[in-house]
Design an enzyme around this catalytic site. Structure first.
Site, PDB file in Angstrom:
ATOM      1  N   SER A 192      -5.401 -10.177 -16.861  1.00  0.00           N
ATOM      2  CA  SER A 192      -4.257  -9.916 -16.995  1.00  0.00           C
ATOM      3  C   SER A 192      -3.875  -8.758 -18.156  1.00  0.00           C
ATOM      4  CB  SER A 192      -4.094 -11.559 -17.471  1.00  0.00           C
ATOM      5  OG  SER A 192      -4.136 -12.045 -18.314  1.00  0.00           O
ATOM      6  N   ASP A 250     -14.827   6.113   0.504  1.00  0.00           N
ATOM      7  CA  ASP A 250     -14.989   5.094   1.351  1.00  0.00           C
ATOM      8  C   ASP A 250     -13.635   4.134   0.991  1.00  0.00           C
ATOM      9  OD1 ASP A 250     -16.304   3.669   3.514  1.00  0.00           O
ATOM     10  OD2 ASP A 250     -17.297   5.742   3.764  1.00  0.00           O
ATOM     11  N   ASP A 251     -14.102   3.127   2.008  1.00  0.00           N
ATOM     12  CA  ASP A 251     -13.594   2.010   1.224  1.00  0.00           C
ATOM     13  C   ASP A 251     -13.806   1.510   0.208  1.00  0.00           C
ATOM     14  OD1 ASP A 251     -11.438   1.962   3.487  1.00  0.00           O
ATOM     15  OD2 ASP A 251     -12.952   2.318   4.469  1.00  0.00           O
ATOM     16  N   CYS A 290       0.675  -0.784  -0.006  1.00  0.00           N
ATOM     17  CA  CYS A 290       0.162  -0.315  -0.366  1.00  0.00           C
ATOM     18  C   CYS A 290       0.645   0.849  -0.189  1.00  0.00           C
ATOM     19  CB  CYS A 290      -1.191   0.068   1.238  1.00  0.00           C
ATOM     20  SG  CYS A 290      -2.324  -1.129   0.956  1.00  0.00           S
TER      21      CYS A 290
END
Length: 349
Positions: A141, A50-51, A17
């Site tokens: 991918s 927010d998440d 992160c």
């Protein structure tokens, strides 16, 4: 190509992160984006930082959607997959929801990373999803210059169990469910300064699912939840303060730390993201006079797959803390409180 000799972290300019854009840059990028609120069913969008996003399907059901991915902070491909998957699923738990499925997000420098390592990354992610009780139902991918892995995660919840980061109330107590120091550990790891015990502790923390968020969402005494990730404790607490229009006080002496975090921070094992985070907070964070730099870095340290920051009725804080600890989060602590006042973070000793 000898896979064991390939250091995944050497193929990326950042990891975990700590790759996130600084809070100030993200605010600048989103400043002129159109508001999402005209959609009545969109209960949670971009307005609070927010998440996850939340869409109300009917009176009893909400869909929770999120995505999270990053570059490796460890060299073991399976461990990388496990950390990234745990981190992505956390966003659903932080909303008080239950994850139901995931889609894989994968970018790999195919000329540098052998298929066996890529398969191990995917296997690590699938292992965590299985532990969370959800399938990896598909994905996408690409061939990319740096290794990237993460998930898009879909969850469900009821309107009354959704917990935003913006609903803390004056008088609430603040609980943090995991120890701080993951970014410090990752910085030490890259320099070969993290012991095997430290690595095991980092893995234990970053692969611990935040599933207690589902239980917390069911508790009326819990008013707001967010997970602490790349912006550090101060950054995510500041989002809660701004969204709730409250002042949050954090007691530095009560913060839970990983066992080697203080020593490693004093040895200046900190990430570049820690400095970027601090520069982004501006005058909205007040620190006590004479606070050592290493303690500030603990507060700004980017947490990969960090814990939940919970705002709850102060009269129920001890009960909720006992519930969280009993659910498998031994480092959980009550770390502060919310009060009326200008949106800011006040750190005290």
């Amino acid at each position: 190509m000898d896979a064991p000799n390939i250091r995944l972290t050497s193929l990326a300019h950042g990891g975990g992160c700590g790759c996130k854009l600084a809070p100030s840059m993200l605010q600048e990028l989103l400043a002129d984006q159109p508001a999402a609120q005209p959609y009545r069913e969109l209960l949670v969008g971009t307005e609070t930082g927010d998440d996850a996003a939340v869409w109300q399907v009917d009176k009893k059901t909400c869909i929770i959607a999120t995505t999270d991915f990053f570059m490796p902070m460890v060299d073991d491909p399976c461990d990388f997959g496990r950390i990234a998957a745990t981190n992505a699923i956390s966003d659903v738990y932080a909303m008080g929801g239950r994850p139901i499925m995931a889609l894989a997000i994968l970018g790999m420098p195919v000329d540098k990373v052998p298929t066996t390592m890529v398969r191990a990354i995917l296997a690590g992610g699938s292992e965590v999803c299985a532990a969370a009780g959800i399938p990896v139902a598909g994905g996408h991918s690409i061939d990319s210059p740096e290794p990237i892995y993460g998930l898009a995660v879909i969850g469900i919840g009821r309107p009354e169990t959704i917990r935003r980061n913006a609903d803390a109330r004056a008088g609430d107590a603040l609980i943090l469910t995991k120890g701080l120091g993951v970014g410090i550990y990752s910085a030490a790891f890259k320099k070969g300064a993290l012991s095997s015990r430290g690595y095991a502790e980092m893995m234990e923390s970053t692969t611990l699912l935040n599933r207690v968020g589902m239980e917390l969402g069911e508790d009326a005494a819990v008013h707001a939840i967010t997970d602490v990730t790349g912006f550090g404790l101060l950054g995510h607490a500041l989002e809660m303060a701004r969204g709730s229009r409250l002042s949050l006080t954090i007691r530095a002496d009560d913060l839970p730390l990983l066992t080697q975090a203080a020593a490693l921070a004093q040895q200046k094992h900190v990430t570049g993201a820690s400095h970027r985070n601090w520069a982004s907070y501006g005058e909205s964070v007040r620190l006590p006079a004479g606070l050592p730099d290493w303690r500030r870095h603990v507060l700004t340290d980017p947490q990969t797959s960090g814990g939940l920051l919970v705002a709850c009725d102060a009269d129920h804080a001890e009960r909720l803390l006992a519930k969280i600890v009993g659910a498998g989060y031994p480092r959980a602590r009550i770390i502060g409180q919310a009060s009326a006042g200008a949106p800011e973070i006040v750190v005290i000793g």
